[in-house]
Every structure is written in structure tokens, then in C-alpha cells.
Design a protein around this motif. Structure first.
Motif, mmCIF file in Angstrom:
data_model
loop_
_atom_site.group_PDB
_atom_site.id
_atom_site.type_symbol
_atom_site.label_atom_id
_atom_site.label_comp_id
_atom_site.label_asym_id
_atom_site.label_seq_id
_atom_site.Cartn_x
_atom_site.Cartn_y
_atom_site.Cartn_z
ATOM 1 N N ARG A 1 -27.980 2.156 -36.943
ATOM 2 C CA ARG A 1 -27.922 3.722 -36.285
ATOM 3 C C ARG A 1 -28.818 4.648 -36.930
ATOM 4 O O ARG A 1 -29.170 5.527 -36.146
ATOM 5 C CB ARG A 1 -26.440 4.129 -36.670
ATOM 6 C CG ARG A 1 -25.484 3.143 -36.001
ATOM 7 C CD ARG A 1 -23.950 4.115 -36.142
ATOM 8 N NE ARG A 1 -23.895 4.399 -37.439
ATOM 9 C CZ ARG A 1 -23.224 3.603 -38.379
ATOM 10 N NH1 ARG A 1 -22.596 2.518 -38.134
ATOM 11 N NH2 ARG A 1 -22.760 4.174 -39.447
ATOM 12 N N SER B 1 -22.817 9.739 -34.374
ATOM 13 C CA SER B 1 -22.073 8.375 -34.897
ATOM 14 C C SER B 1 -20.605 8.830 -34.777
ATOM 15 O O SER B 1 -20.274 9.780 -35.132
ATOM 16 C CB SER B 1 -22.649 8.065 -36.221
ATOM 17 O OG SER B 1 -23.831 7.661 -36.244
ATOM 18 N N ARG C 1 -17.986 1.507 -36.206
ATOM 19 C CA ARG C 1 -18.708 2.858 -36.133
ATOM 20 C C ARG C 1 -19.911 2.642 -35.050
ATOM 21 O O ARG C 1 -20.536 1.440 -35.247
ATOM 22 C CB ARG C 1 -19.486 3.257 -37.411
ATOM 23 C CG ARG C 1 -19.718 4.719 -37.563
ATOM 24 C CD ARG C 1 -19.625 5.310 -38.736
ATOM 25 N NE ARG C 1 -20.199 6.731 -39.037
ATOM 26 C CZ ARG C 1 -19.497 7.906 -38.574
ATOM 27 N NH1 ARG C 1 -18.513 7.675 -38.085
ATOM 28 N NH2 ARG C 1 -20.332 9.017 -38.767
ATOM 29 N N ARG C 2 -20.207 3.570 -34.157
ATOM 30 C CA ARG C 2 -21.322 3.377 -33.028
ATOM 31 C C ARG C 2 -21.744 4.714 -32.912
ATOM 32 O O ARG C 2 -21.434 5.701 -33.161
ATOM 33 C CB ARG C 2 -20.433 2.827 -31.738
ATOM 34 C CG ARG C 2 -19.475 3.653 -31.203
ATOM 35 C CD ARG C 2 -18.447 3.058 -30.309
ATOM 36 N NE ARG C 2 -17.226 3.674 -30.005
ATOM 37 C CZ ARG C 2 -16.292 4.094 -30.783
ATOM 38 N NH1 ARG C 2 -16.283 3.344 -31.919
ATOM 39 N NH2 ARG C 2 -15.540 4.880 -30.229
ATOM 40 N N LEU C 3 -22.706 4.748 -32.042
ATOM 41 C CA LEU C 3 -23.657 5.668 -31.910
ATOM 42 C C LEU C 3 -23.696 6.118 -30.266
ATOM 43 O O LEU C 3 -23.624 5.316 -29.571
ATOM 44 C CB LEU C 3 -25.317 5.322 -31.993
ATOM 45 C CG LEU C 3 -26.388 6.517 -31.968
ATOM 46 C CD1 LEU C 3 -26.861 6.730 -33.276
ATOM 47 C CD2 LEU C 3 -27.343 6.230 -31.172
#
Length: 196
Positions: free
Chosen positions: A161, A178, A185-187
């Protein structure tokens, strides 16, 4: 045969020991030429601790591997090189990730440093991965800017990320964020005008 004793011996050979903290770990026979001086955790140079651990690990895996450690921005960065170094990355970099976790644990235990991140690259794996992620970021930025709609990526490790955030930090048309917790957790890449 006691598996715990064998594991303890193996870990002690790598410089990881649950034994008395006042004793220095035994030197790896293939790597160290003499006795290791006894130091308190606060006195030991974190770079030397990381170098000793990774050199011992690399020597046990493949004597043809070499290690270099340097100080980076808030982190110690290590490079393992050699003819077969890229194999250490493992599938999708999982083995490399495990090596980083072990290296950080050794650094925290032996040098008393929990404030330093540890980044390890093997055979240029991280650099190739960062280049691939940067190209992906640029392609997605063009797509998001053109469509005007945000794009959410799959969950990914913090290091990945970070590469995407840095690649798009100065992009005139998109911004990154994020979201999520832990391994989920992702972007998200979104247009600059999106929600601003």
C-alpha cells in the motif's frame, strides 16, 4: 529425540535464544571466526545484529548467498544476493515476509529496538514488485481520472500500500486512502474532486 531441544539449538545458532539474556548467542561456525562479545541490548548496534542474523540464516540456506545491511529512512534495509537468492522470496513473497518478521523479532530482542522497521530484499524481488505496483498505480490513476469513479483494490500488505501511496502522492488527478483493519486493510484510489 527431543524436538524442542533441536529447535532451541537451531534458534540459538541463528542468534535467537530463550536462554539467559546475559550470555551472547554462540557464533555460527560458517560465519563467525571468533567469540562474539557480550553486550547488553542497548549497547549493540542494530545494524550489526541484523547483519549477523541474516548472514547466519543465509549461510545455512545457501553458502553462496551474501548479505548487505544499510540504514534507510526509519528502517534497516537488507539485501540478500547470490545466484539463487530470488528463491528465498517464496510464493508471492511469503517466505520473504516471514524472514522480515524474524529479523524484526531478533532486532527487538537483541538490540532492544522496536522503533526500527526491517525491510529485506532478496535477488531484487522487492524492487521488481515495487516497479510492478507503481505501473499498476499509474494505470489505475488514469482509469479513475477518466471515469471519475473511485477504485478499491484487494486487501494488501502495508508495504505494498505504501508503494502505491508514494507512486500517486503527487498525481494531479487522483488521491489515495487506506481503509479497513488488519489483514483486510486495502487502498482506494479516487479522483481528487471526489469528496473534496
Amino acid at each position: 529425540m527431543d524436538n524442542r531441544t533441536n529447535l532451541d539449538d537451531y534458534l540459538a545458532g541463528l542468534g535467537i535464544s530463550g536462554a539467559d539474556e546475559t550470555e551472547a548467542p554462540p557464533p555460527a561456525p560458517e560465519v563467525a571466526a571468533g567469540p562474539v562479545p557480550v553486550m547488553s541490548p542497548a549497547d549493540e548496534d542494530p545494524r550489526a545484529v541484523l547483519d549477523r542474523f541474516l548472514t547466519g540464516l543465509a549461510a545455512r540456506i545457501d553458502p553462496g548467498l551474501s548479505v548487505s545491511v544499510r540504514e534507510g529512512e526509519g528502517a534497516l534495509e537488507a539485501e540478500i544476493t547470490g545466484e539463487n537468492a530470488a528463491r528465498l522470496a517464496g510464493r508471492d513473497g511469503r517466505t520473504l515476509g516471514a524472514i522480515e518478521v524474524l529479523a524484526y523479532t531478533v532486532l527487538a530482542k537483541q538490540a532492544g529496538r522496536t522503533d526500527l522497521r526491517v525491510r529485506v530484499d532478496v535477488g531484487g524481488f522487492r524492487k521488481r514488485q515495487a516497479d510492478t505496483l507503481s505501473k499498476l498505480a499509474e494505470r489505475l490513476a488514469v482509469q479513475v481520472a477518466k471515469s471519475g469513479e473511485a477504485h478499491e483494490l484487494q486487501p494488501m500488505p502495508a508495504a505494498d500500500r505504501r508503494v502505491l501511496h508514494i507512486a500517486l502522492k503527487e498525481h494531479p488527478d487522483v488521491t489515495t486512502e487506506s481503509v479497513g483493519e488488519g489483514s483486510a486493510r486495502r487502498l482506494i484510489i479516487k479522483p481528487r474532486s471526489y469528496g473534496e
